[in-house]
Write an enzyme that holds these catalytic residues in place. Structure first.
Site, PDB file in Angstrom:
ATOM      1  N   TYR A  64      34.549  42.850  44.182  1.00 12.80           N
ATOM      2  CA  TYR A  64      33.328  43.495  43.689  1.00 12.80           C
ATOM      3  C   TYR A  64      32.287  43.652  44.801  1.00 12.80           C
ATOM      4  O   TYR A  64      31.374  44.462  44.689  1.00 12.80           O
ATOM      5  CB  TYR A  64      32.692  42.700  42.549  1.00 12.80           C
ATOM      6  N   GLN A 179      42.813  37.234  32.083  1.00 14.70           N
ATOM      7  CA  GLN A 179      41.732  38.185  31.811  1.00 14.70           C
ATOM      8  C   GLN A 179      42.297  39.603  31.873  1.00 14.70           C
ATOM      9  O   GLN A 179      42.843  40.009  32.901  1.00 14.70           O
ATOM     10  CB  GLN A 179      40.601  38.026  32.834  1.00 14.70           C
ATOM     11  N   LEU A 210      33.476  46.741  25.294  1.00 13.52           N
ATOM     12  CA  LEU A 210      32.631  47.742  24.618  1.00 13.52           C
ATOM     13  C   LEU A 210      33.050  49.167  24.952  1.00 13.52           C
ATOM     14  O   LEU A 210      32.282  50.108  24.754  1.00 13.52           O
ATOM     15  CB  LEU A 210      31.162  47.517  24.994  1.00 13.52           C
TER      16      LEU A 210
END
Length: 312
Positions: A64, A179, A210
């Site tokens: 990231y 994950q 979401l």
């Protein structure tokens, strides 16, 4: 209002908060890390999150390229270390550091930490030719980190049944976590992965939970799924995001979410002020399965499973 927080017990007896409220990937991800693209907005978001009650779960990864922001926020926080749960991930697909042991040593130094609460192999795409070690050898390094105490829990990310079977065949310490991308419109990232992890007592974590709200069709107001979610929004006086995050946790899965709005981060940390009934959970599951698989990540590797990903 009394603050309530839920936890899931892992297969080693440790506990993990049921929601990670600041994921530092997705919207915060950077192609490269430079002094010029240091993100003060992310620092502020993490700092604000660390003022919230309870154990605050932050999800990070070396790929990231947000260690500077996470490190700065942690250094400026007065929250005790045992009230912060840090997840970190070693990048296998894109080589950033030499190996998992070196990767965690570097991240601990950059974050000024003695340990992370959870360390994951970011993907199963490992080969001797590309990485210099096999998947099985990578896992053995993860076990070394676990035994050293530098990683309190260890696991994997984006692993299929076949990938996990390779690890389980050689492991001394079973992965605590897998994950994966998981939401109502993608209820198996790869075929049978959720049931397999349940059978092996490996807790699932859901990133992009979401997704149904992010990529919404123009006529969604007539869609039975969204109509039912709106009904629950009215019933519980909660947001659509809270309804879908609560659905994930009711499935026994940890939800990993993030937002640029602090109010949304607060809502996620305060998720357990209401509860969905089993019937409501089952209805969201059923209506979600009526949608085609909606996959945001790892398309090249996993789109071939789209027809099977909505079968449970």
């Amino acid at each position: 209002m009394t603050f309530t927080q839920n936890f899931i017990t892992l297969n080693n007896g440790n506990k993990i908060p049921d929601v990670a409220i600041v994921g530092t990937g997705t919207r915060w991800y950077k192609q490269e890390e430079t002094a010029e693209n240091f993100n003060n907005e992310l620092v502020t978001q993490i700092e604000n999150a660390l003022t919230l009650p309870g154990i605050v779960h932050i999800d990070a990864a070396e790929v990231y390229r947000t260690y500077p922001e996470v490190g700065k926020a942690l250094s400026q926080s007065k929250k005790p270390r045992d009230e912060i749960f840090i997840t970190d991930k070693y990048s296998t697909q894109l080589k950033v550091t030499e190996n998992p042991i070196a990767g965690l040593d570097i991240s601990l130094k950059r974050l000024n930490l003695d340990y992370v609460d959870l360390y994951l192999l970011h993907s199963p795409f490992v080969s001797k030719e590309k990485n210099g070690f096999t998947l099985e050898e990578a896992w053995k390094q993860m076990e070394t980190l676990y035994k050293s105490g530098k990683a309190k829990n260890i696991g994997v990310s984006n692993f299929s049944v076949k990938d996990l079977e390779k690890v389980l065949a050689v492991c001394e310490i079973k992965p605590q976590i897998n994950q994966i991308e998981f939401n109502a419109f993608l209820q198996n990232q790869t075929p049978g992965i959720v049931k397999f992890c349940e059978s092996q007592n490996i807790v699932m974590e859901a990133y992009s939970p979401l997704s149904p709200l992010q990529k919404r069709s123009d006529n969604s107001e007539n869609d039975p799924f969204y109509k039912f979610v709106d009904k629950l929004v009215a019933k519980y006086d909660k947001t659509e995001a809270q309804i879908l995050l609560r659905w994930v946790t009711k499935r026994g899965i940890v939800a990993v979410t993030t937002s640029s709005k602090f109010s949304r981060v607060q809502e996620a940390q305060n998720l357990f002020t209401f509860d969905l009934t089993n019937e409501e959970v089952n209805e969201i599951t059923k209506l979600g399965l009526q949608h085609k698989a909606q996959r945001l990540y790892w398309n090249e590797e996993y789109d071939k499973f789209n027809e099977m990903s909505q079968k449970v």
